[in-house]
Scaffold this motif. Structure first.
Motif, short mmCIF file in Angstrom:
data_model
loop_
_atom_site.label_atom_id
_atom_site.label_comp_id
_atom_site.label_asym_id
_atom_site.label_seq_id
_atom_site.Cartn_x
_atom_site.Cartn_y
_atom_site.Cartn_z
N TYR A 101 0.84 -1.21 0.00
CA TYR A 101 0.00 0.00 0.00
C TYR A 101 0.88 1.26 0.00
O TYR A 101 2.08 1.18 0.16
CB TYR A 101 -0.91 0.01 1.24
CG TYR A 101 -1.88 -1.14 1.25
CD1 TYR A 101 -3.06 -1.09 0.52
CD2 TYR A 101 -1.60 -2.30 1.96
CE1 TYR A 101 -3.95 -2.16 0.51
CE2 TYR A 101 -2.48 -3.38 1.95
CZ TYR A 101 -3.64 -3.29 1.23
OH TYR A 101 -4.50 -4.35 1.22
N THR A 102 0.22 2.40 -0.14
CA THR A 102 0.93 3.67 -0.15
C THR A 102 0.04 4.77 0.40
O THR A 102 -1.19 4.67 0.33
CB THR A 102 1.41 4.04 -1.56
OG1 THR A 102 2.15 5.28 -1.49
CG2 THR A 102 0.24 4.22 -2.53
N LEU A 103 0.67 5.81 0.93
CA LEU A 103 -0.08 7.01 1.31
C LEU A 103 -0.45 7.80 0.05
O LEU A 103 -1.44 8.52 0.03
CB LEU A 103 0.76 7.92 2.21
CG LEU A 103 1.01 7.46 3.63
CD1 LEU A 103 2.02 8.38 4.30
CD2 LEU A 103 -0.28 7.43 4.41
N GLY A 104 0.40 7.67 -0.96
CA GLY A 104 0.15 8.38 -2.20
C GLY A 104 0.56 9.85 -2.15
O GLY A 104 0.24 10.62 -3.05
N SER A 105 1.23 10.25 -1.08
CA SER A 105 1.57 11.67 -0.95
C SER A 105 3.05 11.96 -1.07
O SER A 105 3.44 13.12 -1.11
CB SER A 105 1.07 12.20 0.40
OG SER A 105 1.69 11.50 1.45
N LEU A 106 3.88 10.92 -1.15
CA LEU A 106 5.32 11.13 -1.24
C LEU A 106 5.78 10.77 -2.65
O LEU A 106 5.31 9.81 -3.25
CB LEU A 106 6.06 10.26 -0.23
CG LEU A 106 5.73 10.54 1.24
CD1 LEU A 106 6.47 9.55 2.13
CD2 LEU A 106 6.09 11.95 1.61
N PRO A 107 6.71 11.56 -3.20
CA PRO A 107 7.20 11.25 -4.55
C PRO A 107 7.96 9.92 -4.56
O PRO A 107 8.59 9.55 -3.59
CB PRO A 107 8.15 12.41 -4.87
CG PRO A 107 8.40 13.10 -3.58
CD PRO A 107 7.33 12.72 -2.62
N ARG A 108 7.86 9.25 -5.65
CA ARG A 108 8.56 7.96 -5.80
C ARG A 108 9.75 8.11 -6.69
O ARG A 108 9.87 8.83 -7.55
CB ARG A 108 7.63 6.91 -6.36
CG ARG A 108 6.59 6.56 -5.33
CD ARG A 108 5.91 5.31 -5.74
NE ARG A 108 5.13 4.87 -4.61
CZ ARG A 108 5.23 3.66 -4.10
NH1 ARG A 108 6.05 2.80 -4.58
NH2 ARG A 108 4.49 3.32 -3.11
#
Length: 108
Positions: A101-108
């Motif tokens: 899963y991911t928070l989706g708020s940090l750049p990858r």
């Protein structure tokens, strides 16, 4: 605060720093602050990009480092995360990534 210091202006500073290990110690700090008319100033990750660690009160101010309140737990059944007040978003993201899963708020 940085601009004020660079301009030679005085910037208020906390009179002390506390680093509670659990919510019980936070409660004690809150009670003592109330009894002594002091202000508690929470300090998170310490980047201070918003200047929030600068006291904005004429009352005595105690900075409260939240770094020791950094527990993170994952509940697979509920698909939920419980994070302490001192957890860095990066650490939450890393833990979520391990579970897909991911928070989706940090750049990858």
């Amino acid at each position: 605060a940085t601009k004020a210091r660079q301009a030679g202006q005085s910037v208020p500073r906390p009179i002390a720093v506390a680093s509670p290990a659990d919510t019980g110690e936070v409660a004690v700090l809150a009670r003592l602050a109330h009894e002594h008319s002091a202000v508690l100033l929470p300090v998170g990750g310490g980047s201070n990009t918003t200047g929030n660690t600068v006291p904005h009160s004429s009352r005595p101010t105690v900075a409260v480092s939240l770094s020791r309140l950094a527990s993170v737990t994952w509940n697979e059944t509920a698909l939920s995360v419980t994070a302490g007040a001192g957890v860095l978003l990066y650490d939450v993201e890393e833990m979520l990534n391990r579970h897909g899963y991911t928070l989706g708020s940090l750049p990858r």
